[in-house]
Write an enzyme that holds these catalytic residues in place. Structure first.
Site, PDB file in Angstrom:
ATOM      1  N   GLU A   1       0.945  -1.187  -0.037  1.00 50.69           N
ATOM      2  CA  GLU A   1      -0.179  -0.095   0.256  1.00 50.69           C
ATOM      3  C   GLU A   1       0.886   1.030   0.049  1.00 50.69           C
ATOM      4  O   GLU A   1       0.585   2.499  -1.202  1.00 50.69           O
ATOM      5  CB  GLU A   1      -0.717  -0.322   0.684  1.00 50.69           C
ATOM      6  CG  GLU A   1      -1.733   1.264   1.171  1.00 50.69           C
ATOM      7  CD  GLU A   1      -3.054   1.449   2.743  1.00 50.69           C
ATOM      8  OE1 GLU A   1      -2.779   0.694   3.282  1.00 50.69           O
ATOM      9  OE2 GLU A   1      -2.393   2.590   3.190  1.00 50.69           O
TER      10      GLU A   1
ATOM     11  N   THR B   1      -2.798   3.648   5.745  1.00 51.72           N
ATOM     12  CA  THR B   1      -4.014   3.522   6.219  1.00 51.72           C
ATOM     13  C   THR B   1      -4.380   2.492   7.725  1.00 51.72           C
ATOM     14  O   THR B   1      -5.230   2.655   8.613  1.00 51.72           O
ATOM     15  CB  THR B   1      -5.382   2.549   5.340  1.00 51.72           C
ATOM     16  OG1 THR B   1      -5.127   1.535   5.225  1.00 51.72           O
ATOM     17  CG2 THR B   1      -5.570   3.227   4.244  1.00 51.72           C
TER      18      THR B   1
ATOM     19  N   SER C   1      -8.007 -10.306   6.477  1.00 52.05           N
ATOM     20  CA  SER C   1      -8.653 -10.613   5.408  1.00 52.05           C
ATOM     21  C   SER C   1      -8.621 -12.502   5.434  1.00 52.05           C
ATOM     22  O   SER C   1      -8.559 -13.330   5.042  1.00 52.05           O
ATOM     23  CB  SER C   1      -6.532 -11.246   4.619  1.00 52.05           C
ATOM     24  OG  SER C   1      -5.722 -11.005   5.542  1.00 52.05           O
TER      25      SER C   1
END
Ligand code: F3S
Length: 283
Positions: free
Chosen positions: A127, A166, A266
């Site tokens: 990310e 994030t 996940s």
């Protein structure tokens, strides 16, 4: 025995959206690719492989593909990678989490205005690598710890925009921003931390402090699951890290009154349910 299942266990909004996107594209037919594994979960990735989904591991692979659909995972991709994909013969389906997309926009706009971009996060996380790839001016600086914040240098009149990965920890983010502020830099701080992570961690902490055994479910490569395990171990000595119910088979049975269960972002619902049922039947 009581089982306390965390309400926040499992897929967050962005991951669910990305995984659902792949399954729905599979239904539509045609050759499907994901740019990198869609999530850090072996079970899901291998289930998708069985359905004919191929993981693109390197951008160079794109040159060899002449048709099909490529799905971008929730972590997003850099502007450079996006351009290569869009110029390829493949149909591009962008499942970047909208919260991550917002960071890309901030980085692109502010760097275009000449601002220096600082990303607080882990350098090697996909990310973060994608976020830095939206800088149009000076390369972004990634700051991961206090030493790096202390070593950061910028010009006297430089304007700096600070954003965050994030999933970064809020308390640490604030500490690192404070170090930059104390240096006297003109920093415009945008807190881009997603509340889903903090909420999941807080709920896990609270459950772990009240149970005899805490189970954290997630893939061994998932950093947010590892973090959950650390938090829960702190509160409950008997905390287990399992990837599936099979890891519980070796666990000695005991007379437990209250068992808590949480799972990383996940971890699919069916794996959580299997663990929950196993505990209910065997413990
Ligand atoms: Fe998106 Fe937050 Fe999940 S940024 S991918 S909803 S942790």
């Amino acid at each position: 025995m009581e089982i306390v299942l965390a309400k926040t266990a499992g897929f967050c909004f962005g991951v669910k959206r990305a995984v659902d996107t792949v399954y729905s594209e599979v239904e539509s037919g045609g050759k499907i690719y994901t740019f990198g594994p869609i999530i850090h979960n072996k079970e899901v990735v291998s289930d998708l492989e069985k359905k004919g989904v191929t993981v693109i591991k390197d951008i160079d692979m794109i040159d060899q593909l002449s048709e099909g659909t490529v799905i971008i995972r929730s972590h997003g991709v850099s502007k450079g990678v996006m351009t290569v994909l869009e110029n390829s013969p493949l149909k591009v389906v962008d499942a970047t989490c909208p919260f991550v997309k917002k960071i890309h926009r901030i980085v692109e706009e502010d760097s275009t205005k000449g601002k220096r971009i600082v990303v607080i996060g882990s350098k090697n996380h996909p990310e973060v690598m994608a976020i830095t790839g939206w800088c149009t001016g000076l390369p972004a600086t990634v700051i991961e710890n206090e030493d790096e914040a202390n070593d950061f240098r910028a010009g006297d009149n430089e304007q700096i925009t600070v954003v965050s990965q994030t999933t970064f920890r809020l308390a640490k983010f604030k500490e690192l921003v404070e170090i930059l502020r104390q240096k006297g830099y003109n920093v415009d701080v945008v807190n881009t931390i997603c509340s889903a992570t903090a909420e999941r961690q807080e709920e896990a902490r609270s459950i772990a402090s009240t149970v005899d055994m805490m189970i954290v479910i997630g893939d061994s490569k998932s950093s947010n699951t590892q973090k959950l395990y650390e938090i829960c171990s702190h509160e409950c000595k008997r905390t287990l890290y399992v990837q599936t119910k099979d890891d519980l088979v070796k666990e000695p049975l005991g007379s437990l009154r209250r068992v808590g269960i949480t799972a990383g972002a996940s971890t699919p619902k069916n794996i959580i349910e299997e663990v929950q049922n196993y505990v209910r039947i065997n413990f």
